[in-house]
Design a protein around this motif. Sequence first.
Motif, mmCIF file in Angstrom:
data_model
loop_
_atom_site.group_PDB
_atom_site.id
_atom_site.type_symbol
_atom_site.label_atom_id
_atom_site.label_comp_id
_atom_site.label_asym_id
_atom_site.label_seq_id
_atom_site.Cartn_x
_atom_site.Cartn_y
_atom_site.Cartn_z
ATOM 1 N N ARG A 138 0.837 -1.203 0.000
ATOM 2 C CA ARG A 138 0.000 0.000 0.000
ATOM 3 C C ARG A 138 0.873 1.255 0.000
ATOM 4 O O ARG A 138 0.636 2.194 -0.770
ATOM 5 N N THR A 139 1.900 1.251 0.841
ATOM 6 C CA THR A 139 2.798 2.404 0.913
ATOM 7 C C THR A 139 3.555 2.587 -0.395
ATOM 8 O O THR A 139 3.729 3.710 -0.886
ATOM 9 N N ARG A 140 4.006 1.473 -0.976
ATOM 10 C CA ARG A 140 4.746 1.539 -2.240
ATOM 11 C C ARG A 140 3.876 2.127 -3.354
ATOM 12 O O ARG A 140 4.357 2.888 -4.193
ATOM 13 N N ALA A 141 2.602 1.795 -3.347
ATOM 14 C CA ALA A 141 1.689 2.332 -4.359
ATOM 15 C C ALA A 141 1.545 3.849 -4.202
ATOM 16 O O ALA A 141 1.482 4.576 -5.207
ATOM 17 N N ILE A 142 1.500 4.317 -2.960
ATOM 18 C CA ILE A 142 1.406 5.767 -2.718
ATOM 19 C C ILE A 142 2.688 6.451 -3.178
ATOM 20 O O ILE A 142 2.645 7.506 -3.828
ATOM 21 N N HIS A 143 3.841 5.854 -2.840
ATOM 22 C CA HIS A 143 5.119 6.415 -3.299
ATOM 23 C C HIS A 143 5.127 6.551 -4.827
ATOM 24 O O HIS A 143 5.532 7.589 -5.374
ATOM 25 N N THR A 144 4.691 5.489 -5.500
ATOM 26 C CA THR A 144 4.705 5.482 -6.962
ATOM 27 C C THR A 144 3.802 6.572 -7.525
ATOM 28 O O THR A 144 4.160 7.266 -8.491
ATOM 29 N N SER A 145 2.621 6.754 -6.910
ATOM 30 C CA SER A 145 1.692 7.775 -7.399
ATOM 31 C C SER A 145 2.273 9.174 -7.212
ATOM 32 O O SER A 145 2.066 10.057 -8.057
ATOM 33 N N ILE A 146 3.009 9.390 -6.122
ATOM 34 C CA ILE A 146 3.621 10.699 -5.881
ATOM 35 C C ILE A 146 4.714 10.974 -6.913
ATOM 36 O O ILE A 146 4.826 12.078 -7.466
ATOM 37 N N VAL A 147 5.536 9.954 -7.196
ATOM 38 C CA VAL A 147 6.581 10.108 -8.213
ATOM 39 C C VAL A 147 5.950 10.349 -9.583
ATOM 40 O O VAL A 147 6.393 11.226 -10.342
ATOM 41 N N ALA A 148 4.905 9.593 -9.899
ATOM 42 C CA ALA A 148 4.236 9.743 -11.191
ATOM 43 C C ALA A 148 3.649 11.144 -11.341
ATOM 44 O O ALA A 148 3.694 11.741 -12.428
ATOM 45 N N ALA A 149 3.106 11.688 -10.249
ATOM 46 C CA ALA A 149 2.560 13.044 -10.293
ATOM 47 C C ALA A 149 3.667 14.055 -10.565
ATOM 48 O O ALA A 149 3.476 15.023 -11.317
ATOM 49 N N GLY A 150 4.838 13.837 -9.952
ATOM 50 C CA GLY A 150 5.973 14.711 -10.209
ATOM 51 C C GLY A 150 6.439 14.623 -11.645
ATOM 52 O O GLY A 150 6.812 15.636 -12.261
ATOM 53 N N GLN A 151 6.407 13.413 -12.213
ATOM 54 C CA GLN A 151 6.780 13.255 -13.615
ATOM 55 C C GLN A 151 5.797 13.982 -14.526
ATOM 56 O O GLN A 151 6.195 14.615 -15.505
ATOM 57 N N ALA A 152 4.514 13.900 -14.192
ATOM 58 C CA ALA A 152 3.500 14.576 -15.006
ATOM 59 C C ALA A 152 3.663 16.090 -14.952
ATOM 60 O O ALA A 152 3.393 16.791 -15.943
ATOM 61 N N ARG A 153 4.120 16.612 -13.803
ATOM 62 C CA ARG A 153 4.340 18.062 -13.670
ATOM 63 C C ARG A 153 5.657 18.494 -14.291
ATOM 64 O O ARG A 153 5.913 19.691 -14.438
ATOM 65 N N THR A 155 8.622 17.854 -12.871
ATOM 66 C CA THR A 155 9.604 18.134 -11.821
ATOM 67 C C THR A 155 10.447 16.913 -11.467
ATOM 68 O O THR A 155 11.421 17.035 -10.723
ATOM 69 N N VAL A 156 10.070 15.752 -11.986
ATOM 70 C CA VAL A 156 10.799 14.505 -11.739
ATOM 71 C C VAL A 156 11.131 13.858 -13.076
ATOM 72 O O VAL A 156 10.277 13.841 -13.984
ATOM 73 N N ARG A 157 12.312 13.349 -13.200
ATOM 74 C CA ARG A 157 12.726 12.719 -14.448
ATOM 75 C C ARG A 157 11.750 11.610 -14.835
ATOM 76 O O ARG A 157 11.256 10.868 -13.989
ATOM 77 N N ASP A 158 11.466 11.487 -16.135
ATOM 78 C CA ASP A 158 10.498 10.494 -16.581
ATOM 79 C C ASP A 158 11.119 9.421 -17.470
ATOM 80 O O ASP A 158 10.410 8.661 -18.116
ATOM 81 N N ASP A 159 12.470 9.364 -17.491
ATOM 82 C CA ASP A 159 13.126 8.322 -18.275
ATOM 83 C C ASP A 159 13.254 7.023 -17.502
ATOM 84 O O ASP A 159 13.746 6.023 -18.030
ATOM 85 N N ILE A 160 12.817 7.013 -16.244
ATOM 86 C CA ILE A 160 12.771 5.813 -15.407
ATOM 87 C C ILE A 160 11.332 5.648 -14.950
ATOM 88 O O ILE A 160 10.725 6.621 -14.470
ATOM 89 N N PRO A 161 10.748 4.462 -15.085
ATOM 90 C CA PRO A 161 9.361 4.255 -14.648
ATOM 91 C C PRO A 161 9.162 4.663 -13.194
ATOM 92 O O PRO A 161 10.054 4.484 -12.352
ATOM 93 N N ALA A 162 7.985 5.201 -12.890
ATOM 94 C CA ALA A 162 7.705 5.734 -11.557
ATOM 95 C C ALA A 162 7.880 4.687 -10.460
ATOM 96 O O ALA A 162 8.392 4.988 -9.379
ATOM 97 N N ASP A 163 7.464 3.441 -10.733
ATOM 98 C CA ASP A 163 7.568 2.422 -9.676
ATOM 99 C C ASP A 163 9.021 2.081 -9.364
ATOM 100 O O ASP A 163 9.379 1.860 -8.199
ATOM 101 N N LEU A 164 9.883 2.072 -10.385
ATOM 102 C CA LEU A 164 11.301 1.789 -10.156
ATOM 103 C C LEU A 164 11.965 2.945 -9.409
ATOM 104 O O LEU A 164 12.757 2.731 -8.479
#
Length: 222
Positions: A138-153, A155-164
């Motif tokens: 559950r926590t890992r899924a939240i982490h991934t969603s936060i990273v994915a949101a940063g990628q969409a904005r 502000t976070v690199r998107d050349d690496i999948p959000a879950d990784l």
Amino acid sequence: MSSDKATAQAARRGRPTGDHTAKREALLKAAASVIAEEGYGNASLRKVAQRAGYTTGAVTYYFANKEELVTALAESRFDAYDAMLRAHGPSADMKALFEEWLATAASDPEFWPVVSQLLMHARYEPAFAALIERRNARTRAIHTSIVAAGQARGTVRDDIPADLLADHLAATADGWMMMIPFESERFTPSRLRALVDATMTLISPASGSRRPAESTAAGDTP
């Protein structure tokens, strides 16, 4: 559990008076303290009761045995972390979240020693391991969603999948937390800030970066 059975169990254990929520929290805090100082194997209900200033009978009113106690302790640790994530929200600022994550470990000398003991215990108890796996997923899924949101904005690199990327960030922070209790003099506030800044640089988008799939599109040179 039926109401009759619950009543009988409460009578058998002896129903303590006072604020039950506060007493339960006090017992969990005492359990964490005993585990941090003496290790999981040496943490008995009697020692937890003594640390909290209660009788062993009062402990067994809330927790029938040691397994119930440590399970509740693990759940409380996950609950506290999940509450922190909810406070930051799905569009959390990655730097602020990382800083608070590390500050939790740096300000609480029992944090990682207790967590590491619980994780080791889970190796030998399938039911407890299932709890850890469920809550961590559950926590890992939240982490991934936060990273994915940063990628969409952007502000976070998107050349690496959000879950990784989320897994890498969690492993980085966990590694620091593991060493903070043993090398507190090295993990000064200024160094922690520098480590967070370095991590943010590593996950920031590179100029002209593209996803791996885009680099192998038709006509591109590998």
